[in-house]
Design an enzyme around this catalytic site. Structure first.
Site, PDB file in Angstrom:
ATOM      1  CE  LYS A  52      -2.531   9.821  -1.932  1.00 45.87           C
ATOM      2  NZ  LYS A  52      -4.479  10.983  -1.751  1.00 45.87           N
ATOM      3  CD  GLN A  96      -7.517  10.900  -2.843  1.00 44.10           C
ATOM      4  OE1 GLN A  96      -7.029   9.678  -1.741  1.00 44.10           O
ATOM      5  NE2 GLN A  96      -7.804  11.470  -3.339  1.00 44.10           N
ATOM      6  CG  ASP A 119      -4.356  13.173   3.944  1.00 41.83           C
ATOM      7  OD1 ASP A 119      -3.247  13.258   3.389  1.00 41.83           O
ATOM      8  OD2 ASP A 119      -5.564  12.261   4.108  1.00 41.83           O
TER       9      ASP A 119
HETATM   10  N1  GUN Z   1      -7.421  14.759  -2.514  1.00 43.55           N
HETATM   11  C1  GUN Z   1      -6.838  15.285  -3.032  1.00 43.55           C
HETATM   12  N2  GUN Z   1      -5.858  15.774  -2.311  1.00 43.55           N
HETATM   13  C2  GUN Z   1      -5.603  15.089  -1.318  1.00 43.55           C
HETATM   14  C3  GUN Z   1      -4.841  14.645  -0.024  1.00 43.55           C
HETATM   15  O1  GUN Z   1      -4.333  15.837   0.200  1.00 43.55           O
HETATM   16  N3  GUN Z   1      -5.116  13.157   0.646  1.00 43.55           N
HETATM   17  C4  GUN Z   1      -6.417  12.958   0.702  1.00 43.55           C
HETATM   18  N4  GUN Z   1      -7.365  12.508   2.085  1.00 43.55           N
HETATM   19  N5  GUN Z   1      -7.529  13.745  -0.250  1.00 43.55           N
HETATM   20  C5  GUN Z   1      -6.598  14.495  -1.086  1.00 43.55           C
END
Ligand code: GUN
Length: 295
Positions: A52, A96, A119
């Site tokens: 990311k 996350q 998100d």
């Molecule tokens: N963990 C697995 N997929 C995601 C996601 O799309 N966003 C976040 N913040 N954590 C994750």
């Protein structure tokens, strides 16, 4: 033989578009910065977070990194989110998941300013999606809609079956397909006759979380199959929820694993980072953000 939908190629187009929009916003004096918060040292989360941050650098979005120890308390994490909510130079916040078990994930998600919730997990954004109001939309299902549209696959009027009802994929996926005028069914672990139900689908979204459970017997001839799963098989190779080799002989289009849905999630996160700044800026001007539903 089915068309293999190239998620990598479509993701790079979306990232290129996000890069251009980010440059325009920056030229207009807006700052775009994503705060990425990670608690503990889960190796998979570490990889996702690194990817990311790299995508941000490629697109010209600043990233602010917060790597907190496993012992971080909920109060400490909520205090950081409060600080990021108030920080003007931070336009997006991503925590996350999963979080360590002593932290209440829902409380953390609720604490994020919905305008910075890139998100799309905050109840205000989920509610907006549900009633057709503008808001930030979860990245993976938003990416699947883009995969379908950019592959020339019509959703309107089609029988769409979503297998899986998670908050991150299944539920928002169903709402987005409905917004595109699909006829949507959500199947889950208690669904009876799953195979028969899936065989009705013109568009089948597999977000089950079990390796290669969707075999060709679940597929109607000519269906479009989107595979959200990501697992390692017996030979330690990546595979999805769909048994790709058998299913590709029966469907008209299919996403591979890897290289299908996966790359779209990060591309849509970049799009959301830009969208968050754009929507805040439109709100400032008193304009109306795009989006919405029809009957
Ligand atoms: N963990 C697995 N997929 C995601 C996601 O799309 N966003 C976040 N913040 N954590 C994750």
């Amino acid at each position: 033989m089915a068309e293999i939908i190239d998620g990598k190629k479509i993701a790079s187009q979306i990232k290129e578009e996000a890069k251009q929009r980010a440059a325009e916003l920056k030229n207009a004096g807006y700052r775009i910065a994503l705060a990425v918060v990670c608690v503990g040292d889960d190796p998979a989360s570490g990889i996702y977070v690194r990817n990311k941050k790299k995508a941000c650098a490629d697109i010209g979005i600043e990233s602010l990194s917060y790597e907190l120890p496993e012992e971080t308390t909920q109060e400490e994490l909520l205090a950081l989110i409060d600080k990021l909510n108030r920080m003007e130079e931070c336009s997006g916040i991503l925590v996350q998941l999963p979080l360590p078990s002593h932290i209440d994930e829902n409380a953390v998600i609720r604490a994020i300013d919905p305008a910075k919730d890139v998100d799309g997990f905050h109840p205000e954004n989920v509610g907006a999606l549900c009633i057709g109001q503008p808001g930030l939309v979860p990245c993976t299902p938003a990416g699947i809609i883009e995969l379908l549209k950019r592959s020339g696959i019509e959703i309107e009027g089609k029988e769409c079956v979503v297998v899986g009802r998670s908050n991150i994929v299944g539920k928002p996926m169903a709402l987005l397909l409905l917004r595109e005028n699909g006829t949507v069914t959500v199947a889950h672990s208690r669904t009876r006759n799953l195979e028969e139900l899936c065989r009705r689908a013109d568009i089948l979204i597999a977000a089950v979380g079990r390796p290669r459970i969707i075999t060709k017997d679940y597929i109607k001839e000519g269906a479009v199959v989107i595979d959200v799963g990501i697992h390692r098989n017996e030979a330690n190779k990546l595979c999805g929820d769909v048994d790709f080799e058998s299913v590709k002989e029966r469907c008209s289009a299919i996403t591979p694993v890897p290289g299908g849905v996966g790359p779209m999630t990060i591309a849509m996160l970049m799009d959301n980072c830009v969208q968050a700044v754009f929507m805040a800026h439109e709100k400032e001007k008193g304009g109306k953000a795009p989006d919405g539903d029809r009957e």
